[in-house]
Structures are given as C-alpha cells and as structure tokens.
Design an enzyme around this catalytic site. Structure first.
Site, short mmCIF file in Angstrom:
data_model
loop_
_atom_site.label_atom_id
_atom_site.label_comp_id
_atom_site.label_asym_id
_atom_site.label_seq_id
_atom_site.Cartn_x
_atom_site.Cartn_y
_atom_site.Cartn_z
N CYS A 167 5.16 4.69 0.46
CA CYS A 167 4.10 4.72 1.47
C CYS A 167 4.41 3.74 2.60
CB CYS A 167 2.76 4.44 0.81
SG CYS A 167 1.35 5.03 1.78
N HIS A 201 2.30 8.04 -4.44
CA HIS A 201 2.00 6.95 -5.36
C HIS A 201 1.86 7.51 -6.77
CE1 HIS A 201 1.19 3.89 -2.31
NE2 HIS A 201 0.49 4.79 -1.64
#
Length: 487
Positions: A333, A430
C-alpha cells in the site's frame, strides 16, 4: 429485550479491546447472540467490512469473537490520524472529511445521531451488545460533547464497568480518582470495576481490591492476570507494535521501518507468529540492518509525509545499499507507493497539494485521487498458484512499466508490480500473509520456512481468552449489570 454493558478504561491501552473480545467469545459460547460496539475509535489500523466500509481493527476482532462478519455499525466513528493535529473522519464506514483536533472537539457532538443510529440498528439482531469506550472518562477536558465514553453511556442509558491497568502502576488512584472527577450523573451509571494485567500472586492485591471497593462503593468484577497469548491476536494500537517483533536471532530477518503514520500493521502478525522469522521493528534513530533478508515497508496514512520521514532517517540510503547487496524489498500500500519514481497529490488529499520523487526502486508513478478503494478480495500468487485472501484500503492510482510484471491476481485482475530482477515488489493488497499457503511460498523464496496455521491460532487464542475471562472475571455479575436498550 436486547441488553448492553459498556467497558470503559482509566486510560488508553488498559486492555479494554482484548477483554471485550474475551467477554464476547465467552458469552457467545454460552449461547447468546452478541455484538461489539465502539462509538468512536482512533486508529490507523482499520478493517474492511462486507458492506463496503471500514472500522477499527479491534472491532473486527471482536466481531470474529462473536462469530459474525464485521459491519460498519460496530464502529460508526473512526478517526485516522494524518498529521500531529488532524485526522481523517470516517462516519459509518465512509470518509466524511478531515478535521483538526480543535475543530473536531467543538463539533463531535453533531455525530451523536449517527452513533445512536448505528447502536440501535445493531441492537435489533442480538441479545447483548458489549461496548468499548475510548481513552478514559476521566479526561474532563473532553467531557463536553463526548460521544466515546460517558456522553454515549448517558445518551444510550447504558451501564458501565470501569477497568484499570495495574501493570502501569497506581491502579487504586486510577479507579478511585476517576470516580472523584466524574460528574454525579456519570458516576450513577458505573456498576463496578475490574483490574487488568496483574502479574504474580493475585492474593497480594486482595487488600487493594477491597480498598477500591470501600472507597468507591463499587463491587469488583475481578482481578485479571496478564494474558500471555495476547501477541497471537491482531493488535490495533500502535503502542503494541514493539511487542509484535520477535528479534530471536534465528531464521530469516525481516526488517520493518517504523514510520510515524504506520497503518494496517496487522500485516505483520502472521510473520511474527512464525518461529523461523526474525521480525525486527526498526525504530527511528536505528539503521536498517545489513543482515536483513527482506525490508518490508507497510502501509501509511500519510504517504508523502512518511516518505520524508523515511529519508530523514537515512533509510533511503540503507535501502539502496540493501538492494545492491541482493536483498529483497516488499512494499504494501503506502510502502508500495513510496518505492515508485513519483507521488503526486494534486488535490491535497494528504495535506497541501504537492508532488515528490519516490525512492525509484520500481518504475511506477502514483497519483492520489479522491476515490477510496475499500474491498475484500480473493486471488492467487501468479508464480505458485497459491490461493490468498486480502483487502484493499487505499487512496491513489498507480501505473507504470513495472505493473506489467504483476505478481498477484485478484478477482481476475493483475495486482502489484515487480522490478526486472524480481527482488523489489509491491502491491495494494493487505492481509495476504494470513493465507498459509502463500506465506509458505513467500518465505521459501527468501530461504525460510513456514510452520504456522495462522487463522487456527487466532481462533485458539480467542477461545483461550474466553477461558481466561471466565476464570478471572465475574461474568454472571457483568450480565446482571447489563441494562435494557431503550429507543
């Protein structure tokens, strides 16, 4: 009639989240339909819900303890710090804007209708709601317009149990002092107290427990010993991060730079659980270790600001040297965005409009955009075919030549980017290390091994926590203290 009870603490990090999770699992095992609720949370470690929003990670764990999917009604107000004085405000799972702390303090009571709406909606489908407070009700400077502790309890007519933390010292003053500063109407809601995180012979605190009861007039619901398996459960508070690391000196070395606005660090939990992984949290002031097999750059709530902090520590120089030595790098991310050649924020989403050079280890560019990507996804690791589940929770669109070497596939779409030699990789997903098959393949690529069934371990830890709570808390008294929810 649905009942509710609220656990408030004498301060932050006294163990409210974990005890609530244990109580929820214990009551669920008793045959009750239970739901977690936290009116207001502050955390950059968020979970994505099936209804397309985000809530605090602790409420997601508590939902798991109840055996249900997380829902945005379980945590209607989530504050995600972006600067030293400001935070992104999430209302019922969706971005409602950015506010400085002073402005939020003045305006927070306007959010109470949304809080109560979520609470009453949640109450329609269960027998019991166990509510978690935030910080401490003794913060009298925050009492006006409060929606997190006694302000909510009074508005919803919910009884309260006050929890202190003996591990930090002064627990008698914590609890007795809280009663001393609370308004009479707030004190009237308190039904008892509990003491958490005791180490050693509990009988040595019998006199202290009885003194609290004598001074306050509140009954004790228990003195709860330290829960040794706490590290096996996903953490929410950044204060718990050092405990996630396992610098054992054995196995492959994974170094994680500790950024100021680090987020979604539950990505580390499956790695920390592996005996064959030496997970090191690298704090500011320390160099990235020369013996690292992997530098793992996790998420950030303020990518451009954290990139500047990364450079200020000299970690950019350490990272370049690590790559020259043949080391591996993975960015998740925000960490993925930092590894590219350029990051642009033309709309000023993270602060003032700006554009900065990235670290340049991936041939990609990122532009921040107003749309936030929130979704749960399933996919595969392209090289091995290993299945993995994950979630995305990010702002920004990334493109560039290295995205042609995507190394993951989610829902039929390529995901991520890799350098030409494959040693530097990144992606937006994630939670990928929670998938045992993928984690085993990934660690094998670094010369390591996997021996953990992670999700089974989390379930076992929740059951052990429920046993712990049943052993050391008077759960029957707590349920008798719970009050009926009225509209």
């Amino acid at each position: 009639m649905t009942k509710a009870i609220m656990i408030q603490g004498t301060g932050s990090n006294v163990g409210k989240s974990m005890i609530v999770a244990g109580l929820i699992r214990a009551c669920t095992r008793r045959g009750m339909t239970v739901r977690p609720f936290k009116p207001q949370n502050m955390s950059n470690n968020a979970a994505v819900t099936e209804d397309g929003g985000e809530i605090g990670r602790a409420q997601a764990l508590q939902a798991r303890a109840a055996g249900v999917a997380p829902h945005t009604d379980m945590n209607p107000i989530l504050l995600k710090p972006q600067t030293a004085t400001g935070a992104q405000v999430i209302v019922q799972g969706q971005i409602a804007g950015h506010q400085e702390a002073a402005a939020f303090g003045k305006n927070k009571n306007a959010l109470m209708p949304a809080v109560l709406q979520s609470f009453h909606r949640l109450a329609k489908g269960c027998d019991l709601i166990i509510i978690e407070g935030a910080g401490s009700p003794a913060e009298t400077n925050l009492r006006a317009g409060d929606i997190a502790n006694m302000g909510f309890a009074r508005a919803a007519h919910v009884p309260v149990i006050l929890m202190g933390d003996i591990d930090r010292g002064g627990v008698i003053a914590q609890i007795v002092g809280t009663q001393a500063v609370l308004e009479a109407e707030d004190n009237a809601l308190v039904r008892g107290f509990a003491v958490n995180k005791f180490r050693g012979d509990r009988s040595l605190f019998d006199a202290g427990r009885d003194d609290i009861a004598r001074r306050t007039g509140w009954p004790s619901l228990g003195v709860i010993p330290w829960f040794d398996q706490a590290h096996r459960l996903p953490a929410e508070d950044v204060m718990d991060l050092p405990a996630r690391a396992r610098s054992s000196g054995d196995g492959i070395v994974i170094a994680v730079p500790r950024l100021p606005r680090i987020s979604n660090f539950d990505d580390l939990d499956p790695l920390a659980a592996e005996p064959g992984v030496d997970l090191r949290m690298i704090m500011p002031g320390s160099p990235l270790p020369a013996d690292a097999d992997l530098v793992l750059m996790v998420g950030s709530k303020a990518t451009i600001a954290d990139l500047a902090a990364f450079r200020a520590e000299g970690w950019d120089i350490d990272l370049a040297a690590h790559i020259r030595r043949g080391g591996h790098v993975l960015g998740l991310c925000g960490g993925y965005q930092m590894l590219g050649r350029r990051i642009a924020d033309p709309h000023g989403i993270e602060g003032d409009p700006s554009e900065v050079a990235g670290l340049g280890h991936l041939d990609i560019e990122t532009e921040m955009a107003p749309i936030k990507h929130l979704s749960l996804k399933s996919g595969t690791h392209c090289e091995s075919g290993a299945h993995l589940d994950g979630y995305e929770i990010h702002i920004g669109e990334t493109s560039g030549p290295d995205t042609e070497r995507a190394w993951l596939d989610f829902d039929g779409r390529p995901e991520g980017a890799a350098s030409l030699d494959g040693r530097v990789r990144g992606c937006y997903m994630h939670g990928i290390f929670s998938s045992d098959a993928f984690r085993a393949v990934f660690l094998a690529g670094l010369g390591g091994t996997s021996s953990v069934v992670f999700e089974t371990g989390v379930e076992a830890a929740l059951d052990a926590l429920a046993d712990h709570v049943e052993d050391y808390m008077d759960v029957d008294l707590l349920l008798n203290c719970a009050g009926d929810i009225t509209a």
